[in-house]
Design an enzyme around this catalytic site. Sequence first.
Site, PDB file in Angstrom:
ATOM      1  CB  SER A 138     -22.495 -37.657  29.641  1.00  0.00           C
ATOM      2  OG  SER A 138     -22.868 -38.537  28.590  1.00  0.00           O
ATOM      3  CE1 TYR A 151     -26.055 -40.052  32.972  1.00  0.00           C
ATOM      4  CE2 TYR A 151     -26.085 -39.649  30.598  1.00  0.00           C
ATOM      5  CZ  TYR A 151     -25.393 -39.960  31.750  1.00  0.00           C
ATOM      6  OH  TYR A 151     -24.034 -40.159  31.702  1.00  0.00           O
TER       7      TYR A 151
END
Length: 248
Positions: A138, A151
């Site tokens: 990401s 995350y």
Amino acid sequence: MKLTGNTIFITGGGTGIGRGLAEALHKLGNKVIISGRRKERLEETIKANPGMSAVELNVQDPASIKAVAKQLIEEYPDLNVLFNNAGIMMADNPAGVIDEDVLVSTVTTNLFGPIRMSSALMEHLKSKEEAAIINTTSSLGFVPLAMAAVYSATKAALHSYTLSQRYVLKDTSVKVLEIAPPGVQTESNNDPSSMPLASFIEETLKVLGTDADEVIVEEAKMFRNNPGPNEGIFVTQLNNMMFEPPKR
């Protein structure tokens, strides 16, 4: 990597980015097998894409990973691409008490899952003349979002693991790739500032079809290029835009 003639296994392929890439690769003439925990989403996806296959998988469970890897090798001996795409994102507060369920499920899914899945299929992939492992990280692995600190940290860790994995496999038939998406509009993200899913898939496939090790779409490049001595400036700017940091 070549975009046709592969047998591809995609974790988290029933929704979002995973489904979008699965459908696009399926249309290009690849044999695509998707996986996930929600049977109804898998069935919906393969029904909409005749010829696509699915298998239930819980990437948080080592036994499930082991069983599915065995099944894949037996049923799809031509399997040559592993796409570690499954991931979860939940809010947390690094200035407070961490929710144990959020911590364990996020780390187990986003980091342990790809590592265990790669390990379970590694020897099979190395036996192929041309193979690939694709890890979805990401842009938040490079510029962390403080309200999703765990995350962001798992994606940074997976980026690091990918670099090591690519190095040790450099003299084998297995190419290691990384896709680092920016915010993308999916069923769980309706943010109008995020990149439309169709645009992300189209741009991703263009880069994926080259010799690039990292698949970074244009909107993610400023995140990928940020790490360095002054990286905190952009991190602060991003998080100031998103929320007021919690007071101690």
